[in-house]
Design an enzyme around this catalytic site. Structure first.
Site, PDB file in Angstrom:
ATOM      1  CG  ASP A   1      23.951  41.111 105.287  1.00 26.07           C
ATOM      2  OD1 ASP A   1      24.634  40.170 105.751  1.00 26.07           O
ATOM      3  OD2 ASP A   1      24.111  41.542 104.128  1.00 26.07           O
TER       4      ASP A   1
ATOM      5  CG  ASN B   1      31.890  39.295 104.151  1.00 24.92           C
ATOM      6  OD1 ASN B   1      31.375  39.874 105.102  1.00 24.92           O
ATOM      7  ND2 ASN B   1      31.391  38.186 103.634  1.00 24.92           N
TER       8      ASN B   1
ATOM      9  CG  ASP C   1      30.169  46.919 102.738  1.00 27.38           C
ATOM     10  OD1 ASP C   1      30.344  47.909 102.003  1.00 27.38           O
ATOM     11  OD2 ASP C   1      30.693  45.808 102.500  1.00 27.38           O
TER      12      ASP C   1
ATOM     13  CG  HIS D   1      38.587  43.729  99.361  1.00 29.93           C
ATOM     14  ND1 HIS D   1      37.699  43.095  98.532  1.00 29.93           N
ATOM     15  CD2 HIS D   1      37.854  44.611 100.085  1.00 29.93           C
ATOM     16  CE1 HIS D   1      36.481  43.586  98.722  1.00 29.93           C
ATOM     17  NE2 HIS D   1      36.548  44.493  99.663  1.00 29.93           N
TER      18      HIS D   1
ATOM     19  CD  GLU E   1      35.849  48.161 100.564  1.00 32.55           C
ATOM     20  OE1 GLU E   1      34.873  48.796 100.138  1.00 32.55           O
ATOM     21  OE2 GLU E   1      35.755  47.015 101.038  1.00 32.55           O
TER      22      GLU E   1
ATOM     23  N   GLY F   1      27.592  44.108  97.938  1.00 31.69           N
ATOM     24  CA  GLY F   1      27.346  45.167  98.926  1.00 31.69           C
ATOM     25  C   GLY F   1      26.066  44.866  99.660  1.00 31.69           C
TER      26      GLY F   1
ATOM     27  CG  HIS G   1      27.867  40.646 103.493  1.00 30.81           C
ATOM     28  ND1 HIS G   1      26.643  41.133 103.119  1.00 30.81           N
ATOM     29  CD2 HIS G   1      28.753  41.112 102.577  1.00 30.81           C
ATOM     30  CE1 HIS G   1      26.785  41.869 102.030  1.00 30.81           C
ATOM     31  NE2 HIS G   1      28.047  41.858 101.675  1.00 30.81           N
TER      32      HIS G   1
ATOM     33  CG  HIS H   1      36.699  46.400  95.180  1.00 30.10           C
ATOM     34  ND1 HIS H   1      37.259  47.559  95.647  1.00 30.10           N
ATOM     35  CD2 HIS H   1      35.858  45.970  96.149  1.00 30.10           C
ATOM     36  CE1 HIS H   1      36.787  47.818  96.855  1.00 30.10           C
ATOM     37  NE2 HIS H   1      35.942  46.866  97.188  1.00 30.10           N
TER      38      HIS H   1
HETATM   39 ZN   LIG Z   1      34.728  45.392 100.517  1.00 30.53          ZN
END
Ligand SMILES: [Zn+2]
Length: 376
Positions: free
Chosen positions: A249, A220, A274, A196, A131, A308, A252, A143
């Site tokens: 969940d 997301n 994830d 992303h 990723e 996450g 997200h 990230h």
């Molecule tokens: Zn991601």
């Protein structure tokens, strides 16, 4: 010696069967037969006492195990940790995910995955998900900005050279790639996932037309669907063939947004965890500037952003049924056969069918407890 699994409601991946038995030999499913034909001779029997059984869950996006985070510790020990902690909750197949980091770290992750798979050919480790690191800074999420970069041909060639048969999915911000770079990755058998990404609808459409076949965690870290600029979400909804994994969940995305996505994507929507870590044992985590704290079932960083997920595939299935309102039969497919199809492995995993591995998940109607069943 054969084993017969009896008295179960069987989710095959294509239908639900009652009054059938599963015959296993040498770790593989040999047959599914009506109970009437069942002869006990020379068979060990596992009586499921009315429970449900399905092919084990497939998690194509998992970042860490009970103890280790793959990007921080790109080692065989971490792969083992991810595999075993997932397995304990009914996930029999995983793609450990390594996120945006320096090239040498990526190569270590590839090497660790390759070595683990060679030493453990019968494990459920299918390869890895890379990723990043070629993401859009504007949509980097958790990230690290310092490592997000533009793709160069030399770095791509290096990743292909070492990762060709190991990387099963690579998440890219396609708007930062040339057509030639996308072709190069696809030609080397690396499945590309749009994520992303700050792509416009038009850019996302172009990416999907180029052969990108799925997106990364729908909703997301991507451009949302506006009525004048439908973005990556709109393009994903607009392409019936594109697969869309989703984190169910409740944090997200709203459960209603998951329900809407299901209405549009139908059998192309599938579940991922994830998960940052499995099993809630790690409550505080720090890797360079990336930190995360577990509170109320969520991992958030010190700025308060999601860092996450903290769910398992089993939690995702339960939420899909109990919060989103999708049937158990469908939710199981979203965690098994549809995930397999999304990575092109539906001929080998994700179903209870002749020749498939005898790796199952067992549960009851309440969906309160999921456990693995591996039969030799
Ligand atoms: Zn991601």
């Amino acid at each position: 010696m054969q084993t017969a699994i009896t008295h179960a409601t069987i989710h095959t991946g294509t239908q639900i069967l009652d009054n059938h038995i599963i015959i296993v030999e040498n770790g593989r499913i040999k047959a599914i037969e009506p109970i009437d034909n069942f002869g006990h001779e020379n068979k060990r029997t596992i009586d499921m006492a009315g429970k449900h059984i399905a092919a084990g869950f497939i998690d194509t996006h998992i970042n860490g195990g009970e103890k280790y985070y793959f990007t921080q510790h790109p080692t065989e020990e971490t792969i083992q940790d991810i595999y075993e902690s997932s397995l304990a909750l009914g996930t029999t197949h995983v793609l450990p995910c390594l996120i945006t980091s320096p090239l040498d770290n990526i190569l270590k992750g590839i090497e660790a995955t390759r070595n683990f798979m060679q030493k453990n050919p019968d494990s459920g480790v299918l390869g890895m998900h890379l990723e990043g690191p070629f993401l859009n800074l504007a949509k980097r999420g958790a990230h690290l900005a310092a490592y997000v970069r533009k793709p160069t041909n030399s770095e791509l060639e290096e990743i292909i050279k070492y990762g060709k048969d190991v990387i099963k999915i690579m998440t890219i911000a396609a708007e930062n790639f040339t057509d030639e770079q996308i072709d190069l990755l696809l030609a080397n058998g690396i499945r590309l996932s749009l994520g992303h990404s700050n792509a416009t609808y038009k850019q996302a459409q172009h990416a999907y037309r180029k052969g990108i076949s799925l997106c990364t965690h729908l909703y997301n870290a991507m451009t949302q669907m506006g009525h004048r600029e439908p973005g990556v979400v709109g393009a994903t909804f607009d392409n019936a063939d594109v697969y869309a994994p989703i984190i169910v969940d409740g944090f997200h995305c709203d459960f209603a947004a998951a329900r809407i996505a299901y209405k549009i994507k139908k059998d192309k929507l599938f579940l991922i965890s994830d998960a940052l870590f499995v099993g809630d044992k790690v409550t505080h985590f720090q890797w360079e500037e990336f930190d995360a704290y577990l509170k109320d079932g969520q991992y958030r960083n010190s700025e308060g952003n999601l860092a996450g997920a903290a769910i398992s595939m089993a939690d995702g299935v339960r939420n899909t049924v109990q919060k989103v309102g999708i049937s158990t039969e469908e939710a199981i497919k979203m965690a098994t056969i549809r995930a397999a199809k999304a990575v092109g492995m539906e001929q080998t995993i994700g179903q209870i069918a002749e020749g498939f591995p005898a790796k199952f998940v067992v549960f009851d109607e309440t969906l309160s407890h999921f456990e693995p069943l591996l039969v030799q």
